[in-house]
Scaffold this active site. Structure first.
Site, short mmCIF file in Angstrom:
data_model
loop_
_atom_site.label_atom_id
_atom_site.label_comp_id
_atom_site.label_asym_id
_atom_site.label_seq_id
_atom_site.Cartn_x
_atom_site.Cartn_y
_atom_site.Cartn_z
N GLN A 186 29.82 48.63 37.46
CA GLN A 186 28.52 48.75 38.11
C GLN A 186 27.45 48.22 37.16
OE1 GLN A 186 28.04 49.63 41.17
NE2 GLN A 186 29.95 50.67 41.75
N ASP A 295 35.20 53.43 48.26
CA ASP A 295 34.17 52.53 47.74
C ASP A 295 34.71 51.11 47.88
OD1 ASP A 295 32.10 51.27 46.45
OD2 ASP A 295 32.58 52.01 44.45
N CYS A 320 28.67 48.75 49.28
CA CYS A 320 27.80 47.72 48.73
C CYS A 320 27.30 46.77 49.80
CB CYS A 320 28.52 46.95 47.62
SG CYS A 320 30.02 46.12 48.17
N GLU A 354 22.82 49.39 47.94
CA GLU A 354 24.03 50.21 47.86
C GLU A 354 23.75 51.49 48.65
OE1 GLU A 354 27.77 50.01 45.36
OE2 GLU A 354 26.06 48.66 45.50
#
Length: 362
Positions: A186, A295, A320, A354
């Site tokens: 990240q 994710d 995302c 995000e």
């Protein structure tokens, strides 16, 4: 991102505009509280890469605007980068400018920094690197107090190590993460900490075991393990699996098992349409999953995985890509109700957002 788009004095207004746009995308699915997590206006990006431009005796960084690959523009400062990167940028050019061995055919520089203070620079060349380069690069490491890696065609020279160790603080507890050069991490470390805590706040209300798909290097996995009896985490990348296993051992998280499987493969194993030694059926049967954390990449969940996660009581979804998140939430709305949503401003001054969603079975 063009440096001209960075306007710290307008950050709050830009964030408000982005938040309204994102919330409007989901207003037919969710009208509840929408958490908005801001970034620092400057100094937030822990990774940066630049092309290197040679012009006579001068040496400087350049970038390219999206859609204009043949029009480089000079970059003398990069305010969105971590302060360590901002300091290293001129220091590196100064250090290599008058050293032909380090300078010759250097065409790209990649910076990777951490909140822990470790720093790694990758120098990429259009020529082969030799022992003389290694000697001078080692001196450069000492001069700049960094780790250096050299790359060229079919060459990858690691002088010290090919990773940094990041330290993230989650609810006053510190976690150490191996972040491998070239691997995904990240980019906005402080917003990342907030994302992890948001996910943990949702998981704290859940009992039983946790399934995690797309676990990467264990970024979310380690803190989430405090909220579950056991965690089964899956990831397809060998590099990420090795990093996750290192991080699990480093942080003494004894209730996590990582299986190198794609989400599609796990779905097949879960549906008993496939057998694999990476996750035998008898081992899978020992878990009592009540919730799933996902994710996924920008493409979101594939059809099979979306059907799979709809079987769990709780879903924690970090995305995302708001567009694929919306598509997946529309599909899951038949079985689940959205309890909470969030937007994390990982990338200020861009349209990128995000998002997080917490769903409970109806």
């Amino acid at each position: 991102m063009p440096t001209s788009a960075v306007a710290p004095e307008n950050y709050d207004a830009l964030l408000e505009e982005k938040a309204k746009s994102v919330q409007a995308m989901f207003n037919t699915l969710y009208q509840g509280e929408f958490d908005i997590i801001p970034s620092q206006p400057t100094g937030f990006r822990m990774r940066a890469e630049f092309k290197v431009w040679h012009q006579g005796d001068d040496l400087y960084y350049v970038m390219y605007k999206k859609g204009e690959p043949k029009k480089p523009y000079r970059v003398d400062e990069f305010l969105i980068a971590d302060q360590q990167i901002q300091s290293l940028m001129p220091a590196l050019l100064s250090a290599v400018k008058d050293k032909p061995t380090l300078r010759k055919k250097l065409f790209q520089v990649e910076f990777l920094t951490t909140l822990s203070g470790q720093k790694l620079i990758t120098l990429i060349y259009h020529r082969q690197l030799d022992d003389k380069w290694i000697e001078e690069a080692k001196a450069l490491e000492a001069q700049l107090d960094v780790m250096v890696i050299g790359r060229a065609r079919k060459q990858h020279i690691v002088l010290t190590q090919d990773y940094v160790e990041e330290e993230l603080t989650i609810f006053d507890e510190r976690y150490t993460y191996k972040q491998i050069e070239g691997g995904f991490t990240q980019p906005n470390a402080k917003v990342n900490q907030q994302m992890i805590m948001w996910a943990c706040d949702r998981a704290n209300s859940i009992e039983g075991d946790l399934l995690e798909l797309y676990c990467g290097n264990g970024n979310f996995t380690l803190p989430l393990s405090k909220c579950a009896n056991k965690v089964l985490a899956t990831e397809i990348s060998k590099t990420s699996v090795r990093a996750a296993e290192y991080n699990i051992e480093k942080n003494e998280c004894t209730n996590i098992r990582v299986a190198r499987l794609s989400s599609e493969e796990f779905t097949d194993v879960s549906n008993k349409t496939k057998e694999t030694r990476r996750l035998p059926q008898e081992e899978l049967a020992t878990y009592n999953f009540s919730s799933v954390f996902v994710d996924p990449p920008r493409a979101g969940l594939d059809d099979g995985t979306r059907d799979l996660v709809s079987n769990y009581d709780h879903i924690i979804y970090i995305s995302c890509n708001p567009e694929t998140l919306k598509r997946d939430l529309e599909s899951l709305s038949g079985t689940h109700e959205i309890q909470r949503m969030a937007m994390f401003d990982q990338f200020p001054y861009t349209d990128h957002a995000e998002c997080g969603a917490f769903l409970k079975r109806r």
